[in-house]
Design a protein around this motif. Structure first.
Motif, short mmCIF file in Angstrom:
data_model
loop_
_atom_site.label_atom_id
_atom_site.label_comp_id
_atom_site.label_asym_id
_atom_site.label_seq_id
_atom_site.Cartn_x
_atom_site.Cartn_y
_atom_site.Cartn_z
N GLY A 44 0.82 -1.20 0.00
CA GLY A 44 0.00 0.00 0.00
C GLY A 44 0.85 1.25 0.00
O GLY A 44 2.05 1.22 -0.25
N VAL A 45 0.21 2.37 0.30
CA VAL A 45 0.85 3.67 0.27
C VAL A 45 0.80 4.29 1.67
O VAL A 45 -0.24 4.27 2.31
N VAL A 46 1.93 4.80 2.11
CA VAL A 46 2.01 5.55 3.36
C VAL A 46 2.16 7.02 2.99
O VAL A 46 3.09 7.39 2.28
N ARG A 47 1.23 7.85 3.45
CA ARG A 47 1.30 9.29 3.18
C ARG A 47 1.91 9.98 4.38
O ARG A 47 1.50 9.76 5.51
N ILE A 48 2.89 10.85 4.11
CA ILE A 48 3.63 11.55 5.17
C ILE A 48 3.65 13.04 4.88
O ILE A 48 3.87 13.45 3.74
N ARG A 49 3.46 13.83 5.92
CA ARG A 49 3.64 15.29 5.83
C ARG A 49 4.96 15.59 6.51
O ARG A 49 5.25 15.09 7.59
N TYR A 50 5.77 16.43 5.86
CA TYR A 50 7.06 16.78 6.45
C TYR A 50 7.37 18.24 6.20
O TYR A 50 6.84 18.86 5.28
N VAL A 63 2.80 10.98 10.02
CA VAL A 63 2.16 9.98 9.17
C VAL A 63 0.68 10.35 9.06
O VAL A 63 -0.03 10.42 10.06
N LEU A 64 0.22 10.59 7.83
CA LEU A 64 -1.19 10.93 7.60
C LEU A 64 -2.04 9.68 7.43
O LEU A 64 -3.09 9.55 8.06
N THR A 65 -1.60 8.78 6.56
CA THR A 65 -2.27 7.48 6.41
C THR A 65 -1.19 6.41 6.41
O THR A 65 -0.23 6.50 5.66
N GLY A 66 -1.34 5.44 7.27
CA GLY A 66 -0.32 4.41 7.41
C GLY A 66 -0.86 3.02 7.17
O GLY A 66 -2.06 2.79 7.05
N LEU A 67 0.05 2.06 7.14
CA LEU A 67 -0.29 0.65 6.93
C LEU A 67 -0.03 -0.20 8.15
O LEU A 67 -0.62 -1.26 8.31
N GLU A 74 9.38 2.79 8.46
CA GLU A 74 10.33 2.76 7.35
C GLU A 74 10.14 3.99 6.46
O GLU A 74 11.12 4.59 6.01
N ALA A 75 8.91 4.40 6.23
CA ALA A 75 8.65 5.58 5.42
C ALA A 75 9.19 6.83 6.10
O ALA A 75 9.81 7.68 5.46
N VAL A 76 9.01 6.94 7.41
CA VAL A 76 9.53 8.09 8.16
C VAL A 76 11.06 8.09 8.11
O VAL A 76 11.68 9.14 7.93
N ARG A 77 11.68 6.92 8.24
CA ARG A 77 13.14 6.82 8.17
C ARG A 77 13.65 7.31 6.82
O ARG A 77 14.61 8.08 6.75
N LEU A 78 12.99 6.90 5.75
CA LEU A 78 13.39 7.32 4.40
C LEU A 78 13.26 8.82 4.22
O LEU A 78 14.15 9.47 3.68
N VAL A 79 12.15 9.38 4.67
CA VAL A 79 11.91 10.82 4.50
C VAL A 79 12.93 11.63 5.28
O VAL A 79 13.42 12.66 4.81
N LYS A 80 13.30 11.17 6.47
CA LYS A 80 14.28 11.90 7.27
C LYS A 80 15.68 11.88 6.65
O LYS A 80 16.51 12.71 6.99
N MET A 81 15.94 10.95 5.74
CA MET A 81 17.23 10.89 5.06
C MET A 81 17.33 11.89 3.91
O MET A 81 18.42 12.16 3.42
N LEU A 82 16.21 12.42 3.46
CA LEU A 82 16.19 13.32 2.30
C LEU A 82 16.89 14.64 2.60
O LEU A 82 16.85 15.13 3.72
#
Length: 93
Positions: A44-50, A63-67, A74-82
């Motif tokens: 699925g898709v995890v939507r994140i606001r950052y 996390v707006l919508t999570g699985l 994992e999605a939060v970890r990836l976004v924080k690496m950007l």
């Protein structure tokens, strides 16, 4: 003598260096699918606001919508690496 044209937009959005293709490549190379989600076949898709600070680093994630099953973390970890390029706004931060 021609006058230098000014950009119409005062506020410029931060951009990822290399554009969308580089962004997709970064996600593809750094994504580690959680074992729990893999074993339960969760997709699925995890939507994140950052938020991005003036240096181009991601500071605040939500996390707006999570699985669940470790996908949200994992999605939060990836976004924080950007790291983004933040354009100058006519000398104003």
């Amino acid at each position: 003598m021609k006058k230098e044209k000014r950009d119409k937009n005062f506020i410029h959005k931060p951009i990822y260096p290399g554009g969308n293709e580089a962004f997709k490549t970064f996600i593809r190379n750094n994504l580690k699918y959680p074992k729990e989600a893999l074993s339960k076949e969760i997709e699925g898709v995890v939507r994140i606001r950052y938020h991005i600070n003036y240096e181009g680093k991601v500071t605040d994630t939500q996390v707006l919508t999570g699985l669940g099953y470790g996908c949200d973390e994992e999605a939060v970890r990836l976004v924080k690496m950007l790291k983004f390029e933040v354009p100058k706004h006519r000398g104003v931060k």
